[in-house]
Design a protein around this motif. Structure first.
Motif, short mmCIF file in Angstrom:
data_model
loop_
_atom_site.label_atom_id
_atom_site.label_comp_id
_atom_site.label_asym_id
_atom_site.label_seq_id
_atom_site.Cartn_x
_atom_site.Cartn_y
_atom_site.Cartn_z
N ARG A 103 2.78 10.95 -0.62
CA ARG A 103 1.53 10.93 -1.37
C ARG A 103 1.60 11.86 -2.58
O ARG A 103 1.10 11.54 -3.65
N PRO B 132 -3.66 6.06 -6.70
CA PRO B 132 -2.71 7.16 -6.84
C PRO B 132 -2.52 7.52 -8.32
O PRO B 132 -2.46 6.65 -9.18
N TRP C 80 -6.57 1.75 -1.17
CA TRP C 80 -5.33 2.39 -0.70
C TRP C 80 -5.52 3.06 0.65
O TRP C 80 -4.89 4.07 0.96
N ARG C 81 -6.39 2.51 1.48
CA ARG C 81 -6.57 3.04 2.84
C ARG C 81 -6.16 1.97 3.83
O ARG C 81 -6.65 0.84 3.78
N LEU D 188 0.80 8.45 6.68
CA LEU D 188 0.27 8.96 5.42
C LEU D 188 -0.63 10.17 5.65
O LEU D 188 -0.71 11.07 4.82
N ARG D 189 -1.30 10.19 6.77
CA ARG D 189 -2.30 11.22 6.99
C ARG D 189 -1.73 12.46 7.66
O ARG D 189 -2.09 13.58 7.29
N LEU E 35 0.84 -1.21 0.00
CA LEU E 35 0.00 0.00 0.00
C LEU E 35 0.87 1.26 0.00
O LEU E 35 0.62 2.20 -0.75
N VAL E 36 1.91 1.23 0.83
CA VAL E 36 2.81 2.39 0.89
C VAL E 36 3.54 2.56 -0.45
O VAL E 36 3.67 3.66 -0.97
N GLU F 16 2.50 1.64 -3.39
CA GLU F 16 1.59 2.14 -4.42
C GLU F 16 1.19 3.59 -4.15
O GLU F 16 0.95 4.35 -5.08
N LYS F 17 1.14 3.96 -2.88
CA LYS F 17 0.87 5.37 -2.55
C LYS F 17 1.99 6.26 -3.08
O LYS F 17 1.77 7.43 -3.37
N GLY G 244 3.31 10.18 -5.29
CA GLY G 244 2.47 9.15 -5.91
C GLY G 244 1.35 9.72 -6.75
O GLY G 244 0.96 9.14 -7.75
N GLU G 245 0.83 10.87 -6.34
CA GLU G 245 -0.28 11.44 -7.10
C GLU G 245 0.19 12.10 -8.39
O GLU G 245 -0.44 11.96 -9.43
#
Lengths: 380, 311
Positions: B172, B300, B239-240, B162-163, B31-32, B34-35, B175-176
């Protein structure tokens, strides 16, 4: 500092030089690996790449094996290459190969000449056949069954992708495990040899001449599957390089947006690419089960579907390249077995060897797509 | 005849947490990754490498925790090959991920020779004293091995990272939109390499959980698709992090239920029951990727796209 500069077009020289270089580097790295394992690296490399073809002691046995092993690899890799070019990743060829073999074997066994044969599912008789051996249409029917099996198994990720936008990589791969379980169920259950004293595995199809797929030319390893593989190579070449569809495939892979403007329907392309690769993988399974493997067993599949991915990349996703790559990978299989018997090299070492080859290939591909430049500090 | 009364729900829930932990670890790592905008399909390869390195180190040293550290290191090292190829040599991420899996499967089989049939040192459960004696809650919450809790802590930490953390926001951003992040002066490659290494370490740890605690034994190809299921889990989780935990436990529940039904002597042959985890994963993928759910997927923006800073 070194700097990479993207080439406007991949270098033609490097595109074909990288596989050769990758093989050389893999030999060196493999030699180091073998040395770590306590084997003489030179002897091991020689035994893998040279002895199966040229040693007096082994060549007579090993040479025919080359085509036997290369046949399914090439057949599957040609199909995969078409999809890979379009950016459609069917990595479940192993599953399609298994299902093709199962369907072909089921059809062949339904006609097995030993009195009426029942086709059962969960213990209930679905339908019953009267044995009708030596019908000329039986072999073609088995081929169709194998192709249809692989095709339909590949249609699952294709339809899920087009209808529900589901990732075809994950679905096709997960279906490999489902296919393996089906294979296990078949070999201990609905395809088990009724005269096999309860042992897993189906009847021996080589004892059934109407469906058997023996060597066409004795001593060459050439069977119908190899012949079909070469037909597939020609078909693949014409399709990719001489046909509008091939152009669309490449366009979709390199410029998806442009492809859509050019009228390429993405959904149709997904169905086509997965379908053709599934069909070819199913065919490979069919020729394997009626030919070299002779029967369905729990360990019928030996990873051709995965190795074919390496073959496709090593052959530069080009049908002719795939023939060469398929022969080379077949050689590593045969040489690996030879080294296993003669030098006690672990069988997993060959798998590592094949994996390293793909690593080196992917790493060196940079040379065909980029120029390496010395970077100068630019004025601000 | 099947005897459903033999199935104890408390035992089932405790077992599902154990069944879920390996894929949860692998999934939270991926997940990390892919983020950060990288698709690493080599989870299966890193997991099995972790499984064997962890096993070998634990058996040799007699200490399971040393094995777990070795597994995380092994997974991270393998992931760094992926990082080198995709971030610096600009190799295709899908192909390189596959290569990682193929290589990992072979490499682990090679390392694992001589370890099959060997029993690893036991990993003791954490001792919570009287808490473990509470009916229902005790067996479910307080009678696990440390790694079950570690996996939950990692999920919480990733969520927080992440938050709320600055580094997490940079990750993030990378990734975005990697071009924008690059223009802002963030080091896209470095962030991605770090994320990839973290993903590898988590996958390796997940593999070690299989070989040291869940099974506990080493067999060739023992991950049996767990890495791929972890990849599917990331999609399921949109992705959460907390949804990854939920998904992993749901999945663990299915696996446990299937094993319980096998043991209870259900009439369906074992082979068909064993298909359930893979089929369920596919069905879940279909549901989550289609229709209304699709818009909230929130993959992402730069996922899987290569980054090459021009100039």
């Amino acid at each position: 500092m070194l700097r990479l500069e993207r080439r406007p077009q991949p270098s033609r020289v490097w595109v074909w030089a990288t596989p050769v270089l990758a093989v050389c580097l893999t030999m060196i790295a493999g030699g180091i690996l073998f040395a770590i394992l306590g084997k003489d690296p030179v002897a091991a490399i020689r035994m893998i790449f040279w002895d199966p073809l040229f040693s007096q002691q082994f060549a007579a046995f090993s040479r025919p094996q080359l085509l036997v092993k290369a046949g399914p690899l090439i057949l599957i890799a040609v199909g995969l290459a078409i999809g890979f070019r379009a950016g459609i990743w069917n990595i479940g060829a192993e599953g399609q190969y298994i299902i093709g073999a199962l369907c072909a074997a089921a059809v062949a066994l339904a006609f097995f000449p030993s009195g009426p044969a029942d086709v059962r599912l969960f213990g209930t008789v679905l339908f019953s056949f009267d044995a009708a051996p030596s019908r000329w249409w039986l072999f073609p029917l088995t081929i169709v069954a194998g192709a249809a099996g692989g095709f339909l198994w590949a249609m699952i990720p294709a339809i899920l992708k087009t209808r529900f936008n589901t990732n075809e990589i994950l679905v096709s791969l997960l279906l490999v495990y489902v296919a393996e379980k089906l294979l296990a169920a078949a070999s201990v259950g609905w395809l088990r040899n009724p005269q096999g004293a309860g042992f897993p595995g189906s009847r021996n199809l080589s004892q059934f001449p109407a469906v058997a797929n023996p060597e066409i030319l004795p001593g060459t390893g050439m069977h119908w599957g190899v012949a079909i593989a070469f037909v597939a190579v020609i078909f693949g070449y014409v399709l990719l390089h001489r046909h509008m569809l091939g152009f669309h495939v490449q366009l979709a892979g390199q410029a998806p947006r442009a492809a859509r403007f050019a009228g390429v329907a993405p959904a149709r392309l997904v169905v086509f690419c997965l379908g053709i690769s599934g069909l070819l993988a199913g065919l490979a399974g069919m020729f394997e089960v009626t030919g070299p493997a002779r029967m369905i067993t729990i360990d019928f599949n030996v990873g051709y579907g995965f190795t074919a991915i390496i073959v496709a990349f090593l052959g530069r996703l080009h049908p002719v390249g795939i023939v060469l790559a398929g022969l080379l990978m077949a050689l590593t299989y045969i040489g690996g077995e030879l080294a296993q018997f003669m030098l006690g090299l672990p069988s997993a070492a060959i798998q590592v060897f094949q994996g390293m080859l793909l690593f080196f290939l992917l790493a060196l591909d940079m040379l065909s797509n980029y120029r390496i430049r010395l970077a100068y500090r630019e004025a601000a | 005849m099947m005897d459903l009364s033999s199935i104890n729900p408390v035992v089932l829930v405790a077992a599902l947490m154990v069944a879920a932990t390996p894929i949860l670890l692998a999934a939270i790592g991926e997940l990390v990754v892919e983020k950060a905008g990288v698709l690493n399909l080599g989870v299966e390869g890193m997991m099995i490498t972790g499984a064997v390195t962890g096993f070998a180190f634990a058996v040799t040293s007699g200490n399971p925790y040393l094995g777990m550290v070795a597994a995380a290191t092994g997974g991270a090292l393998l992931a760094l090959i992926f990082a080198l190829l995709t971030q610096y040599l600009m190799a295709n991420q899908v192909a390189t991920g596959l290569a990682l899996t193929l290589f990992g499967l072979g490499f682990s089989a090679l390392l694992g020779q001589g370890y099959s049939g060997v029993s690893p040192p036991r990993t003791p459960r954490l001792d919570f004293g009287w808490l473990a004696e509470i009916p229902v809650l005790g067996p479910i919450v307080f009678r696990h091995d440390p790694l079950v809790y570690v996996s939950i802590i990692i999920v919480a930490a990733v969520w927080w990272f992440l938050r709320y953390s600055r580094a997490g926001r940079i990750l993030r951003a990378v990734g975005e939109n990697h071009d924008a992040a690059h223009a802002l002066g963030y080091r896209v490659r470095m962030v991605r390499v770090a994320a990839i290494a973290f993903g590898g370490a988590c996958a390796g740890l997940g593999g070690a959980y299989l070989s040291l605690i869940r099974v506990p034994q080493w067999t060739e190809g023992m991950t049996a698709g767990a890495g791929w299921i972890a990849l599917a889990l990331v999609v399921f989780a949109s992705w959460r992090p907390w949804r990854a935990l939920l998904g992993a436990y749901l999945f663990g529940g299915i696996v446990t239920l299937q094993l319980t039904l096998q043991a209870a002597g259900w009439r369906i042959p074992v082979e068909y029951l064993a298909m359930a985890p893979y089929l369920v994963t596919i069905v879940v993928l279909v549901v989550i990727s289609s229709g209304r759910a699709r818009r909230t997927l929130a993959a992402p923006g730069s996922l899987g796209r290569p980054f090459h800073a021009a100039g």
